[in-house]
Write an enzyme that holds these catalytic residues in place. Structure first.
Site, PDB file in Angstrom:
ATOM      1  N   GLN A   1       0.833  -1.199   0.000  1.00  0.00           N
ATOM      2  CA  GLN A   1       0.000   0.000   0.000  1.00  0.00           C
ATOM      3  C   GLN A   1       0.865   1.246   0.000  1.00  0.00           C
ATOM      4  OE1 GLN A   1      -2.238  -0.703   3.534  1.00  0.00           O
ATOM      5  NE2 GLN A   1      -0.433  -1.122   4.740  1.00  0.00           N
TER       6      GLN A   1
ATOM      7  N   HIS B   1     -11.938   3.407  17.900  1.00  0.00           N
ATOM      8  CA  HIS B   1     -11.194   2.297  18.515  1.00  0.00           C
ATOM      9  C   HIS B   1     -11.778   1.872  19.861  1.00  0.00           C
ATOM     10  CE1 HIS B   1      -8.186   3.590  15.431  1.00  0.00           C
ATOM     11  NE2 HIS B   1      -8.197   2.280  15.258  1.00  0.00           N
TER      12      HIS B   1
ATOM     13  N   ASP C   1      -1.822   0.116  12.934  1.00  0.00           N
ATOM     14  CA  ASP C   1      -1.565   1.408  13.570  1.00  0.00           C
ATOM     15  C   ASP C   1      -1.475   1.302  15.093  1.00  0.00           C
ATOM     16  OD1 ASP C   1      -4.213   1.115  14.385  1.00  0.00           O
ATOM     17  OD2 ASP C   1      -4.988   2.353  12.755  1.00  0.00           O
TER      18      ASP C   1
ATOM     19  N   ASP D   1      -0.363  -8.080  11.182  1.00  0.00           N
ATOM     20  CA  ASP D   1      -0.602  -7.114  10.094  1.00  0.00           C
ATOM     21  C   ASP D   1       0.352  -7.451   8.962  1.00  0.00           C
ATOM     22  OD1 ASP D   1      -1.946  -4.078   9.805  1.00  0.00           O
ATOM     23  OD2 ASP D   1      -0.212  -4.462   8.538  1.00  0.00           O
TER      24      ASP D   1
ATOM     25  N   ASP E   1       0.249 -12.402   6.396  1.00  0.00           N
ATOM     26  CA  ASP E   1      -1.101 -12.322   5.862  1.00  0.00           C
ATOM     27  C   ASP E   1      -2.044 -12.948   6.893  1.00  0.00           C
ATOM     28  OD1 ASP E   1      -2.582 -12.140   2.944  1.00  0.00           O
ATOM     29  OD2 ASP E   1      -3.483 -13.604   4.307  1.00  0.00           O
ATOM     30  N   ALA E   2      -3.060 -12.189   7.288  1.00  0.00           N
ATOM     31  CA  ALA E   2      -3.923 -12.648   8.378  1.00  0.00           C
ATOM     32  C   ALA E   2      -4.535 -14.015   8.083  1.00  0.00           C
ATOM     33  CB  ALA E   2      -5.025 -11.617   8.629  1.00  0.00           C
TER      34      ALA E   2
ATOM     35  N   ASP F   1      -9.813  -5.778  12.284  1.00  0.00           N
ATOM     36  CA  ASP F   1      -9.798  -4.360  11.921  1.00  0.00           C
ATOM     37  C   ASP F   1      -9.237  -4.228  10.506  1.00  0.00           C
ATOM     38  OD1 ASP F   1     -10.075  -1.665  12.116  1.00  0.00           O
ATOM     39  OD2 ASP F   1      -8.342  -1.344  13.415  1.00  0.00           O
TER      40      ASP F   1
END
Lengths: 498, 544
Positions: free
Chosen positions: A234, A264, A288, A308, A342-343, A360
């Site tokens: 990204q 959150h 984040d 993540d 990778d989740a 999330d």
């Protein structure tokens, strides 16, 4: 020597058309409607050439010297035209004034070239020879430019680079003429220096094109960009204005420090506060660290695993001081383990069990992301839930995209989970939805951690009420083999942003 | 005025034009060559034709040096042979051996693998089976493809193995549309013909013949014997379509695409019965999928082969060229050349299943049944696995699993990494299929076998460039695979003609199992042929 001047005609014709095409293409890119853009750019350009031709009569003396100066000027202005338009697009109030101003200027200068050159050559050929030769080479140059531009220059070089390259070639011609006619020119040395400086400017521009492009992109954000980084996954852009920090991933707002606590707190506490025994928490996505910050409010939680995809993301929010301040240094906590994977892939291989799982992920805007909201994925999640465990899914806006939202609910139910959907208002996003789910019945928390800025026990029950404009709608279950959610999401958000 | 002269000589003008041309070519080459890529790793492969063709030359093989016995010998480790083996070991018959000519079993369902992904070399999907295909449903349940199967309710499939959405897209007139049936830009007349055809096959799908069986069943031998419907087998599909007034180019393109895809044959070479079978035989039910969903894996049906291989690992003998199968008083005698040691072994079996193409079976079996097919139309196929550094996109619908161009002679490509879970945008492998149907199989086969790697590489990449300009720049590897004898094509009269019946009804301890025995080369037929033969030889095999 006449040959050199005819080559000059050829080169300047090529360069002249390239500038015109660059301007036309840029206008199409930036303003859209390519037929209109090309048509008006070409019209203005040709008109400006006429103006230049008209003006050429006022050059009475030192024609060769004036011609060389014009060459250098065209090289500089034409060469920088693409870059200046890119960079100024976001800055100027009327881009069209800039566009047609540049086109007029370049066209006028190019219009001066041929008449002046013909006057220079007039003593070397008869009139009919002169006309024929000059225009032949002029048109051949135009042909070359029109072929090179779409086939080679745009695909392999890019617009900005093309501008600089042809500007440099244009200047090189001017410099060549200086060297050849050295003895006939007054003060040739200063012309030569001038030419070399222009040449250097254009080559520097060519070398820096990549960075200039980068800089111009930053202008697209409303607030000053304090950090921009491309990762394999990204483009991360962070803007800051006063105390407000905003994070954009691929141009989409992820949070604004003004109100991210609302999102959150709402993501984590309604689910986790109802599990006083929770010890192990899994956060999927959310690099984040904001969700982790909320999880760490629970002293009973001994381990938080954050999975993540993007190590650049978790690295920034761990080590960058500004960002680590936002998440309270959550990613540096000894209770937190960061896994960059990778989740979905990670989930398939893990044997660990968790009391609470936070999903999330970005909204399901494409088929890859849609897999992270599928029955197959939720079955994997169910597998890693400890007995009595719960999970929560951020599930887009039930106001803007009710089918999408209720599709997430239906999909969780189809995977054998009991669900409790809710929604809160986050000013940056609008009305936002979440779903808590578990294998057992899911209930509201009886207490909340101290220090929350948004959630309270008094207001909490209201979030689980859905007014008629967000009420459940009949939807399909999202499976890998139908990706129903991505289809809903595309339709609903397209209709909303139209 | 002096004499008139051309002010620019022809020579000068030519020079000028030449300069433009040279300039353009030079720049293009310069740009192409400057950021020089690593060379494409290219290779051309295929089944071991030299091994198989030793049977044709009539050469004498070395005499047997050893003898061993087995209850059931299975010649050929394709889908039919492996399915037979699977069924036998499931029945407790474990004294069996599967003799395979190639280094690896799998036949048309073989697969390859490189650093990027596994990929199919041939068959790449399995449609959801019909509810009455209990043996296949049982296999899928055993392999974990079906997670809940009680024989009553529609089975629940493992979602990861169902082809993920988006499954198909079609490139037509510059834009990708979803699905393979052309939908955009059709005239009213074309739409009417599509509606009429699909309406007709939809009613056929649920039609039963005078014997109470479905008109079109899978396996095809479960179809109705009603002569009214079997008559479709006597004409070509192309002829039938003409007779019925189907003329819309988009419809005919789609139907020919289907015939080439499943049968490697044009409309003119396909029996109308087979052409309709494709569209009217599927009645699958699933708890969690549409009836027209397919099962697929990165390696295509190679995944099924791997699972069967795991279950049969103790019984597989690769690199074995069986060159004689003879009926003896006590059973069957097979002569088998080990292609590695070049040694012939005599295998004495109580029964044998010959699961090889019939053109091979009729050469190696001394008692090949009289009247059984000897020459079966087998279309050559070229399959290319093209590894690219990033997946192509294009205008319109996003990249799907199966991507087909209306304007290409190929069947398009499937994306090996389509079933990847999670976020994946890296390099991938495209499997490109090209049945060589432009000329009769024998002609095109000889021609195809003479073409070098460079020919195939240029042909495939040029075709891909038509739909994805610039894709050539992203290619890192190219593996061509030429199937000289790709698959059986159901020409008119083959499926319900007398020759095939000889094999189906054949009794004795030597049984034949291959999709050639069906006339349609799909997994379900190979599987059914294997099970039919296995059930038959059980009565001859008495594990001592």
């Amino acid at each position: 020597m006449p040959i050199l001047l005819l080559v000059t005609v050829f080169v300047i014709a090529t360069c002249g058309l390239v500038y015109e095409l660059v301007a036309g293409a840029l206008a199409s890119y930036l303003l859209g409607d390519s037929v209109t853009q090309f048509s008006t750019v070409i019209g203005v350009y040709l008109f400006a050439m006429g103006v230049g031709s008209y003006l050429s009569q006022f050059v009475k003396h030192q024609v060769l010297s004036v011609f060389i100066r014009i060459e250098l000027l065209i090289g500089l202005v034409g060469g920088c035209s693409a870059a200046s338009m890119f960079l100024l697009f976001e800055v100027v109030s009327s881009f069209r004034v800039l566009l047609y101003g540049e086109v007029l200027l370049i066209g006028t200068l190019v219009g001066l070239e041929i008449p002046l050159l013909m006057r220079i050559l007039r003593d070397r050929y008869t009139f009919d020879e002169l006309i024929a030769r000059v225009f032949t080479f002029d048109y051949i140059g135009a042909l070359l430019a029109s072929l090179l531009f779409p086939l080679v220059l745009v695909p392999y070089l890019g617009l900005m680079q093309t501008g600089f390259l042809f500007g440099a070639i244009n200047v090189a011609v001017g410099v060549g003429v200086v060297l050849v006619f050295w003895r006939q020119l007054p003060r040739p040395r200063s012309l030569l220096w001038l030419g070399l400086v222009c040449f250097a400017v254009l080559l520097t521009g060519l070398a820096l094109s990549e960075r200039l492009l980068d800089w111009s992109e930053r202008q697209a954000y409303a607030e000053p960009v304090v950090l921009a980084r491309s990762t394999p996954y990204q483009r991360i852009v962070l803007t800051q204005s006063g105390a407000r920090v905003r994070l954009f991933l691929n141009g989409n707002l992820q949070f604004s420090s003004d109100d991210e606590y609302r999102y959150h707190e709402a993501l984590v506490h309604p689910g986790l506060a109802a599990l006083p025994q929770a010890q192990r928490v899994l956060v999927l996505g959310g690099g984040d660290g904001m969700a982790v910050r909320e999880v760490l409010r629970y002293p009973g939680v001994r381990e938080v695993v954050l999975v993540d995809l993007d190590s650049a993301m978790t690295g920034l929010f761990h080590h960058n001081r500004l960002l680590a301040d936002l998440n309270g240094g959550a990613l540096g906590s000894p209770r937190v383990r960061v896994v960059n994977a990778d989740a979905y892939q990670w989930l398939r291989t893990t044997d660990a069990r968790f009391d609470f799982v936070v999903c999330d992920f970005p909204d399901p805007s494409n088929f890859s992301l849609g897999k992270l909201y599928s029955t197959a994925f939720y079955r994997q999640l169910r597998r890693v839930l400890a007995p009595g465990g719960r999970l929560v899914v951020q599930s887009t806006s039930p106001f803007v995209a009710p089918k999408s939202f209720w599709c997430v609910v239906a999909t969780l139910q189809s995977a054998g989970l009991r669900t409790l959907p809710y929604h809160v208002h986050v000013p940056s996003f609008g009305e936002w939805g979440f779903v808590v789910a578990g294998t057992d019945s899911v209930d509201l928390p009886r207490q909340l951690p101290d220090g929350l800025r948004f959630l309270s026990l008094a207001t909490l029950p209201g979030y689980f009420d859905f007014p008629p404009d967000m009420a459940p709608v009949p939807v399909s279950v999202n499976r890998l083999n139908n990706q129903a959610l991505v289809h809903y999401f595309e339709r609903e958000w397209a209709a909303y942003s139209r | 005025m002096g004499r008139l002269q051309p002010v620019i000589s022809r020579r000068e003008l030519l020079k000028g034009l030449l300069a433009v041309g040279a300039g353009a070519i030079g720049t293009a080459l310069g740009v192409q060559w400057w950021p020089r890529q690593r060379p494409i790793e290219a290779q051309l492969k295929g089944p071991s034709a030299d091994r198989g063709h030793r049977l044709r030359t009539g050469e004498s093989f070395p005499p047997p040096t050893r003898t061993r016995s087995v209850a059931v010998a299975i010649v050929g480790g394709g889908v039919a042979g492996l399915s037979a083996g699977w069924w036998l070991q499931r029945q407790g018959l474990t004294d069996l051996e599967i003799l395979e000519l190639e280094p690896e079993v799998g036949g048309n369902s073989r697969s390859g693998r490189n650093a990027v992904s596994a990929y199919p070399l041939g068959a790449h999907y399995l449609p959801l089976p019909n509810p009455d295909n209990a043996p296949l449903l049982t296999l899928l349940a055993e392999l974990g493809v079906i997670t809940v199967y009680d024989g009553v309710h529609p089975p629940v499939y493992r979602e990861e193995y169902l082809c993920h959405e988006p499954d198909e897209r079609l490139y037509r007139n510059g834009i990708w549309q979803s699905g393979l049936v052309p939908r955009l830009g059709l005239t009213a007349a074309e739409k009417e013909q599509f509606a009429r055809f699909f309406g007709f096959v939809e009613s056929l799908r649920h039609t039963r013949g005078n014997d109470g069986k479905y008109v079109f069943g899978i396996p095809l031998d479960s179809s109705s014997t009603d002569p009214q419907y079997r008559a479709y087998d006597s004409i070509s599909f192309g002829q039938w379509l003409t007779d019925q007034g189907y003329t819309a180019p988009a419809l005919l393109w789609y139907l020919e695409y289907c015939c080439r895809d499943d049968y490697g044959a044009t409309l003119a070479d396909t029996s109308a019965w087979a052409g309709l079978h494709y569209h009217a035989s599927r009645r699958a039910q699933a708890a969690n999928a549409d009836p027209d969903t397919v099962l697929t894996w990165p390696q295509g049906n190679g995944w099924l082969i791997e699972r069967l291989e795991e279950r049969l690992s103790g019984y597989l003998s690769p690199n074995q060229l069986v060159h004689s199968v003879a009926q003896t008083a006590g059973g069957v005698e097979l002569l088998c050349l080990d292609c590695i040691t070049q040694e012939t072994v005599r295998i004495l079996a109580q029964a044998a299943i010959v699961a090889v193409p019939l053109s091979v079976a009729c050469r190696i079996c001394t008692n090949y049944p009289a009247g059984a097919p000897r020459q079966v139309r087998q279309t050559p196929w070229f399959v290319a696995n093209v590894t690219i550094s990033r997946a192509p996109q294009g205008a319109g619908e996003p990249l799907a699993w199966d991507n087909v161009s209306y304007h290409s002679p190929s069947l398009g490509y499937v994306v090996a990494t389509h079933q990847t879970l999670g976020q994946y945008a890296g390099p991938t492998v495209l499997t490109y299929y090209l049945p060589l149907t432009e000329q009769p199989p024998t002609t095109v086969r000889a021609w195809a076998q003479a073409q070098p790697l460079a020919y195939w590489q240029a042909r495939v990449l040029t075709d891909l460039e038509q739909i994805h300009p610039g894709i050539g720049q992203t290619v890192t590897a190219f593996e061509g695979w030429l199937w000289g004898h790709g698959m059986v094509s159901p020409t008119p009269g083959y499926i319900w003609g007398p020759e095939r019946q000889v094999l189906i009804r054949h009794t004795g301890s030597i049984q034949f199992a291959h999709t050639d025995c069906s006339g349609i080369s799909i997994f379900e037929e190979g599987f059914a042929q294997g099970l039919r033969a296995a059930q038959h030889v059980m009565r001859y095999a008495n594990p001592a």
